[in-house]
Motif scaffolding. Structure first.
Motif, PDB file in Angstrom:
ATOM      1  N   ARG A   1      -5.253  14.017 -12.157  1.00  0.00           N
ATOM      2  CA  ARG A   1      -4.488  14.409 -10.302  1.00  0.00           C
ATOM      3  C   ARG A   1      -5.712  13.415  -9.679  1.00  0.00           C
ATOM      4  N   THR A   2      -7.075  13.350 -10.534  1.00  0.00           N
ATOM      5  CA  THR A   2      -8.089  12.439  -9.575  1.00  0.00           C
ATOM      6  C   THR A   2      -8.495  11.821 -10.119  1.00  0.00           C
ATOM      7  N   GLU A   3      -8.105  10.660 -11.091  1.00  0.00           N
ATOM      8  CA  GLU A   3      -8.156   9.811 -12.086  1.00  0.00           C
ATOM      9  C   GLU A   3      -7.631   9.131 -13.108  1.00  0.00           C
ATOM     10  N   ASP A   4      -6.773  10.157 -13.686  1.00  0.00           N
ATOM     11  CA  ASP A   4      -6.018   8.561 -14.600  1.00  0.00           C
ATOM     12  C   ASP A   4      -4.905   7.491 -13.447  1.00  0.00           C
ATOM     13  N   PHE A   5      -4.515   7.964 -13.027  1.00  0.00           N
ATOM     14  CA  PHE A   5      -3.927   7.027 -12.311  1.00  0.00           C
ATOM     15  C   PHE A   5      -4.496   6.579 -10.794  1.00  0.00           C
ATOM     16  N   GLU A   6      -6.031   6.512 -10.255  1.00  0.00           N
ATOM     17  CA  GLU A   6      -6.134   5.379  -9.642  1.00  0.00           C
ATOM     18  C   GLU A   6      -6.862   4.232  -9.712  1.00  0.00           C
ATOM     19  N   TRP A   7      -6.238   3.848 -10.690  1.00  0.00           N
ATOM     20  CA  TRP A   7      -6.418   1.865 -10.885  1.00  0.00           C
ATOM     21  C   TRP A   7      -5.111   1.420 -10.199  1.00  0.00           C
ATOM     22  N   ILE A   8      -4.050   2.348  -9.975  1.00  0.00           N
ATOM     23  CA  ILE A   8      -3.116   2.028  -9.737  1.00  0.00           C
ATOM     24  C   ILE A   8      -2.597   0.808  -7.764  1.00  0.00           C
ATOM     25  N   ILE A   9      -3.283   1.400  -7.111  1.00  0.00           N
ATOM     26  CA  ILE A   9      -3.318   1.547  -5.466  1.00  0.00           C
ATOM     27  C   ILE A   9      -4.414  -0.319  -5.345  1.00  0.00           C
ATOM     28  N   PRO A  10      -5.323  -0.487  -6.121  1.00  0.00           N
ATOM     29  CA  PRO A  10      -5.903  -1.380  -6.325  1.00  0.00           C
ATOM     30  C   PRO A  10      -5.593  -2.225  -7.089  1.00  0.00           C
ATOM     31  N   SER A  11      -5.257  -1.876  -7.994  1.00  0.00           N
ATOM     32  CA  SER A  11      -4.777  -3.367  -8.655  1.00  0.00           C
ATOM     33  C   SER A  11      -3.552  -4.208  -8.225  1.00  0.00           C
ATOM     34  N   PHE A  12      -2.695  -2.507  -7.385  1.00  0.00           N
ATOM     35  CA  PHE A  12      -2.076  -3.582  -6.541  1.00  0.00           C
ATOM     36  C   PHE A  12      -2.338  -4.162  -5.176  1.00  0.00           C
ATOM     37  N   GLU A  13      -2.770  -4.049  -4.384  1.00  0.00           N
ATOM     38  CA  GLU A  13      -3.602  -4.595  -3.281  1.00  0.00           C
ATOM     39  C   GLU A  13      -4.346  -5.838  -3.784  1.00  0.00           C
ATOM     40  N   ARG A  14      -4.744  -6.654  -4.561  1.00  0.00           N
ATOM     41  CA  ARG A  14      -5.573  -7.409  -5.482  1.00  0.00           C
ATOM     42  C   ARG A  14      -4.235  -9.070  -4.946  1.00  0.00           C
ATOM     43  N   TYR A  15      -2.661  -8.288  -4.759  1.00  0.00           N
ATOM     44  CA  TYR A  15      -2.140  -9.426  -5.011  1.00  0.00           C
ATOM     45  C   TYR A  15      -1.363  -9.677  -3.482  1.00  0.00           C
ATOM     46  N   LEU A  16      -2.635  -8.618  -2.123  1.00  0.00           N
ATOM     47  CA  LEU A  16      -2.102  -9.207  -1.125  1.00  0.00           C
ATOM     48  C   LEU A  16      -3.106 -10.570  -0.710  1.00  0.00           C
TER      49      LEU A  16
ATOM     50  N   ARG B   1       0.738  -0.870  -0.127  1.00  0.00           N
ATOM     51  CA  ARG B   1       0.062   0.271   0.065  1.00  0.00           C
ATOM     52  C   ARG B   1       0.867   0.932  -0.020  1.00  0.00           C
ATOM     53  N   ARG B   2       2.016   1.447   0.614  1.00  0.00           N
ATOM     54  CA  ARG B   2       3.132   2.039   1.360  1.00  0.00           C
ATOM     55  C   ARG B   2       3.307   2.626  -0.499  1.00  0.00           C
ATOM     56  N   ASP B   3       4.282   1.599  -1.495  1.00  0.00           N
ATOM     57  CA  ASP B   3       5.014   1.552  -2.562  1.00  0.00           C
ATOM     58  C   ASP B   3       3.685   2.447  -3.455  1.00  0.00           C
ATOM     59  N   ALA B   4       2.499   1.644  -3.733  1.00  0.00           N
ATOM     60  CA  ALA B   4       1.796   1.651  -4.340  1.00  0.00           C
ATOM     61  C   ALA B   4       0.955   3.676  -4.974  1.00  0.00           C
ATOM     62  N   ARG B   5       0.995   3.829  -3.506  1.00  0.00           N
ATOM     63  CA  ARG B   5       0.593   5.142  -3.011  1.00  0.00           C
ATOM     64  C   ARG B   5       1.681   6.079  -3.575  1.00  0.00           C
ATOM     65  N   LYS B   6       3.281   5.693  -3.663  1.00  0.00           N
ATOM     66  CA  LYS B   6       4.130   6.249  -3.798  1.00  0.00           C
ATOM     67  C   LYS B   6       4.402   6.317  -5.465  1.00  0.00           C
ATOM     68  N   LEU B   7       4.311   5.054  -6.047  1.00  0.00           N
ATOM     69  CA  LEU B   7       4.318   5.132  -7.237  1.00  0.00           C
ATOM     70  C   LEU B   7       2.833   5.650  -8.565  1.00  0.00           C
ATOM     71  N   LYS B   8       2.045   5.732  -6.999  1.00  0.00           N
ATOM     72  CA  LYS B   8       0.485   6.917  -7.894  1.00  0.00           C
ATOM     73  C   LYS B   8       1.007   8.343  -7.642  1.00  0.00           C
ATOM     74  N   GLU B   9       1.000   8.861  -6.804  1.00  0.00           N
ATOM     75  CA  GLU B   9       1.381  10.658  -6.370  1.00  0.00           C
ATOM     76  C   GLU B   9       2.817  10.729  -7.499  1.00  0.00           C
ATOM     77  N   GLU B  10       3.651   9.338  -7.921  1.00  0.00           N
ATOM     78  CA  GLU B  10       4.502  10.043  -9.372  1.00  0.00           C
ATOM     79  C   GLU B  10       4.522   9.923  -9.913  1.00  0.00           C
ATOM     80  N   LEU B  11       3.834   8.949 -10.878  1.00  0.00           N
ATOM     81  CA  LEU B  11       3.154   9.074 -12.014  1.00  0.00           C
ATOM     82  C   LEU B  11       2.177  10.745 -12.080  1.00  0.00           C
ATOM     83  N   ILE B  12       1.342  10.702 -11.305  1.00  0.00           N
ATOM     84  CA  ILE B  12       0.777  12.255 -11.323  1.00  0.00           C
ATOM     85  C   ILE B  12       1.543  13.245 -11.135  1.00  0.00           C
ATOM     86  N   ARG B  13       2.402  13.367 -10.721  1.00  0.00           N
ATOM     87  CA  ARG B  13       3.323  14.647 -10.077  1.00  0.00           C
ATOM     88  C   ARG B  13       4.538  14.807 -11.978  1.00  0.00           C
ATOM     89  N   GLN B  14       5.409  13.900 -11.888  1.00  0.00           N
ATOM     90  CA  GLN B  14       5.639  13.441 -13.196  1.00  0.00           C
ATOM     91  C   GLN B  14       4.507  13.783 -15.107  1.00  0.00           C
TER      92      GLN B  14
END
Length: 354
Positions: free
Chosen positions: A83-98, A28-41
């Motif tokens: 900011r709000t839509e394009d990368f919302e899939w990141i966190i739930p997509s990785f959470e399925r691997y829990l 969850r930490r790294d998925a959130r960071k990946l999402k934030e980096e994709l938005i920022r970049q």
């Protein structure tokens, strides 16, 4: 006597960083960071922002010729969508691997180890069973009791039932052991999956950061290693002549799994590049890598299922043959004449052995 140590046993302990809350928190930490980096970049890297705007305008105006000046209001709408839509899939997509949790297999592995221990043992020079399971000692009691008698029935019962029954015991123990080994290898699949998920997140973040700050100066650093498949062995000679054990029936090969580490280093052909010129393309590469991971896992799950089905098939084939022919086999014993004999038939020639 059957050799109960034909296939090397091994222990599988989930590494601490891949177990329980530690893994869940890291994902969850790294998925959130990946999402934030994709938005920022996407918003800050010139090439990434240009690509994002062009894609969004083309999707919003299908069939229209490109224009050089997109209205400011529409551009701001694109910025908000990033900011709000394009990368919302990141966190739930990785959470399925829990799930699944590799340690969910531990109770079954422990149960099979217990069953194996009950059947572990050998016969001594006199044919007596020496083993860990006290209950199996009753076979020795029967033999001892019958040794006090003489007669055709006594000899027939010992030769056609008691002795063959002792011969099946190692095979039952070996079947439990090999099934346990298969479950351990299935557990390894999900241990590998978890490490691959963390690696994909880490390298995905590097590839995203590389768009502006050179965090991924070497292309190799922005590759993700797809996990190596577990090799499937052969069922040839699974039951050796003379009711040997299932020594060759370990269908998922152990070598390269334990000696090479639970998550062995992937070969070059198993790596997937994540680096790309824009954040949109990096995100697409990450999605493709996730698809590759899911495919790998699916293939290994299929192999694991096939291995367990084959173990069941081998045991059932021999059991059904023995039952159909009322003959002793690797896992069962023929119904003795005692089951159908009358008291008079049993007592004919039966006398104390004095």
């Amino acid at each position: 006597m059957a050799d109960v140590g034909t296939v090397r046993q091994f222990d599988v302990t989930t590494p601490p960083h891949l177990a329980g809350a530690a893994f869940e928190d890291a994902v969850r930490r790294d998925a959130r960071k990946l999402k934030e980096e994709l938005i920022r970049q996407t918003l800050q890297d010139a090439s990434s922002w240009s690509r994002s705007v062009e894609d969004k305008w083309a999707n919003a105006h299908p069939g229209e010729a490109p224009i050089y000046a997109i209205p400011h209001e529409e551009v701001e709408q694109y910025r908000e969508r990033v900011r709000t839509e394009d990368f919302e899939w990141i966190i739930p997509s990785f959470e399925r691997y829990l799930v699944p949790d590799p340690d969910q297999f531990n109770p079954l592995i422990d149960s099979l180890r217990y069953v194996e221990a009950l059947f572990t043992g050998r016969t001594d020079a006199n044919g007596a069973w020496i083993g860990a399971g006290d209950q199996l000692g009753r076979i020795n009691d029967v033999r001892t009791d019958l040794d006090e008698w003489a007669g055709k029935f006594k000899d027939s019962f010992v030769d056609s039932f008691v002795t063959p029954l002792q011969g099946t015991i190692p095979n039952h123990g070996e079947l439990a052991r090999i099934t346990g080994e298969q479950m351990k290898l299935t557990k390894v699949i999900y241990i590998r999956q978890r490490q691959s998920v963390l690696d994909l997140l880490a390298n995905g973040i590097k590839a995203t950061q590389a768009l502006s700050n050179g965090a991924c100066s070497a292309e190799d650093a922005c590759k993700w290693a797809s996990i190596a498949l577990v090799v499937v062995g052969t069922v040839a000679g699974a039951l050796a002549p003379g009711w040997g054990v299932l020594g060759a029936a370990l269908f998922m090969e152990v070598s390269g799994t334990v000696s090479g580490g639970l998550v062995p280093q992937a070969k070059e052909e198993q790596t997937v590049p994540l680096a790309a010129p824009t954040a949109t393309e990096v995100a697409s590469n990450i999605a493709n890598a996730m698809s590759r991971l899911s495919t790998d896992i699916s293939l290994m799950e299929e192999k694991a299922s096939d291995a367990l089905r084959e173990l069941s098939r081998v045991a059932e084939k021999h059991r059904m043959k023995a039952v159909g022919e009322n003959a002793s086999g690797p896992f069962s014993v023929a119904v003795p004449e005692l089951a159908y004999a009358t008291p008079a038939q049993i007592s004919v020639g039966l006398k104390p052995d004095v």
